[in-house]
Scaffold this active site. Structure first.
Site, PDB file in Angstrom:
ATOM      1  N   HIS A  34      67.655  40.112   7.934  1.00  0.00           N
ATOM      2  CA  HIS A  34      68.894  39.298   7.540  1.00  0.00           C
ATOM      3  C   HIS A  34      68.485  38.287   6.460  1.00  0.00           C
ATOM      4  CE1 HIS A  34      69.230  39.719  12.200  1.00  0.00           C
ATOM      5  NE2 HIS A  34      70.464  40.165  11.533  1.00  0.00           N
ATOM      6  N   VAL A 173      64.311  46.374   5.691  1.00  0.00           N
ATOM      7  CA  VAL A 173      63.045  45.803   5.754  1.00  0.00           C
ATOM      8  C   VAL A 173      62.391  46.096   7.234  1.00  0.00           C
ATOM      9  CG1 VAL A 173      62.030  43.474   5.867  1.00  0.00           C
ATOM     10  CG2 VAL A 173      63.954  43.626   4.730  1.00  0.00           C
TER      11      VAL A 173
HETATM   12  P1  AMP Z   1      73.224  42.133  12.729  1.00  0.00           P
HETATM   13  O1  AMP Z   1      72.769  40.885  13.130  1.00  0.00           O
HETATM   14  O2  AMP Z   1      72.420  43.286  13.587  1.00  0.00           O
HETATM   15  O3  AMP Z   1      74.606  42.520  13.102  1.00  0.00           O
HETATM   16  O4  AMP Z   1      72.930  42.334  11.218  1.00  0.00           O
HETATM   17  C1  AMP Z   1      73.398  41.830  10.365  1.00  0.00           C
HETATM   18  C2  AMP Z   1      73.305  42.408   9.072  1.00  0.00           C
HETATM   19  O5  AMP Z   1      71.828  42.294   8.715  1.00  0.00           O
HETATM   20  C3  AMP Z   1      73.819  43.703   8.766  1.00  0.00           C
HETATM   21  O6  AMP Z   1      74.389  43.913   7.508  1.00  0.00           O
HETATM   22  C4  AMP Z   1      72.436  44.477   9.139  1.00  0.00           C
HETATM   23  O7  AMP Z   1      72.571  45.896   8.435  1.00  0.00           O
HETATM   24  C5  AMP Z   1      71.566  43.868   8.438  1.00  0.00           C
HETATM   25  N1  AMP Z   1      70.114  44.163   8.810  1.00  0.00           N
HETATM   26  C6  AMP Z   1      69.656  44.187  10.214  1.00  0.00           C
HETATM   27  N2  AMP Z   1      68.501  44.665  10.272  1.00  0.00           N
HETATM   28  C7  AMP Z   1      68.066  44.771   9.016  1.00  0.00           C
HETATM   29  C8  AMP Z   1      66.949  45.211   8.259  1.00  0.00           C
HETATM   30  N3  AMP Z   1      65.655  45.635   8.780  1.00  0.00           N
HETATM   31  N4  AMP Z   1      66.585  45.385   7.007  1.00  0.00           N
HETATM   32  C9  AMP Z   1      67.936  44.848   6.336  1.00  0.00           C
HETATM   33  N5  AMP Z   1      69.125  44.540   6.822  1.00  0.00           N
HETATM   34  C10 AMP Z   1      69.055  44.488   8.068  1.00  0.00           C
END
Ligand code: AMP
Length: 277
Positions: A34, A173
């Site tokens: 994030h 990441v």
């Molecule tokens: P979430 O809180 O899981 O809904 O994720 C919020 C945002 O963070 C989304 O756009 C996800 O794709 C991104 N995200 C989650 N994990 C990762 C990661 N490991 N690397 C890059 N972006 C991520």
């Protein structure tokens, strides 16, 4: 900030001052994945807003909505450390007041893959993201390639509805052993956490085979068998066109996508694959 009205007023004042706005929508339990989106957003725009909202409509019955990690105080501290100006953290009544009756259905990239296993998911995502973007009116919104199908669905939806926000995708990441960072990794016990690293390792192995010219069916079947040997229940392991998620097209870049379960924890991942002949 807890209300949509505050978010709209903030956006209006940024736009009056000619400040460009970038939004990073999240469900909280923030990790370096994030925060990489936050840093990319800061590099692109003048004013940053991060939203934190565990969106009930993207969880199906029996999924982990109640168990989903909620860590608002430490999330806010992390965002402050990354110089975030505004955090929008509404409650469910703010997002879905009594009588709420709208749902956005996206076709195209939402067909298949996640939808085969979580049929409710993309309508929930598209509707909440549309609400967030229409309230914050950002010039840019940042999404992770970690959720690759989601990234394409959100991009399709914002174009189709003329929302006027550019959707920017950012690389996944990973931990040192290759496991993609995810708030759901917190569910893994030590044994499952160790096994989870096989997921990206198998993806890489399948990609080496595909890029060396192995038949797709063979490479995918070998990959699925390797995951099953390591204790995964595989929902899908699919090779798709990278832009549409339809069948691969010769000469176009491809994407290998996987969803697999270790016990009750469901992990997803994906990686790019060079164009095939
Ligand atoms: P979430 O809180 O899981 O809904 O994720 C919020 C945002 O963070 C989304 O756009 C996800 O794709 C991104 N995200 C989650 N994990 C990762 C990661 N490991 N690397 C890059 N972006 C991520």
């Amino acid at each position: 900030m807890r209300t949509t009205a505050e978010l709209q007023a903030w956006s209006d004042s940024c736009r009056k001052q000619d400040r460009s706005i970038a939004m990073v929508p999240t469900m909280g339990a923030l990790h370096e994945g994030h925060l990489s989106l936050v840093d990319a957003a800061k590099a692109k725009a003048d004013a940053i807003v991060v939203s934190i909202f565990v969106n009930p409509t993207q969880f199906g019955p029996g999924e982990d909505f109640d168990a989903y990690p909620r860590t608002e105080a430490s999330d806010l501290a992390k965002l402050e450390g990354h110089g975030v100006e505004v955090v929008f953290a509404p409650n469910a009544a703010q997002m879905y007041p009594d009588g709420f009756a709208t749902s956005i259905s996206v076709g195209g990239p939402s067909m298949g893959l996640e939808t085969d296993f979580r049929p409710h998911f993309f309508a929930g995502v598209a509707t909440v993201v549309a609400k967030l973007l229409l309230a914050a009116r950002p010039h840019y919104a940042f999404f992770g390639e970690k959720d690759y199908q989601q990234l394409l669905v959100v991009r399709r939806m914002t174009r189709d509805l003329n929302i006027g926000t550019e959707i920017v995708g950012n690389p996944t990441v990973r931990e040192a052993d290759g496991l993609a960072l995810s708030s759901r990794n917190a569910y893994l016990d030590a044994d499952a956490r160790q096994k989870a690293a096989r997921l990206p390792a198998v993806l890489k192995h399948v990609i080496v085979s595909l890029e060396a010219g192995a038949p797709t069916e063979t490479a995918l079947a070998d990959g699925r068998a390797a995951l099953e040997r390591n204790g995964f229940d595989v929902d899908y392991l699919s090779l798709c066109d990278a832009e549409t998620l339809g069948a691969p097209i010769p000469g176009h870049s491809r994407r290998l996508l996987v969803a697999a379960r270790l016990g009750s924890t469901r992990l997803i991942d994906n990686m790019p694959v060079a164009a095939g002949a």
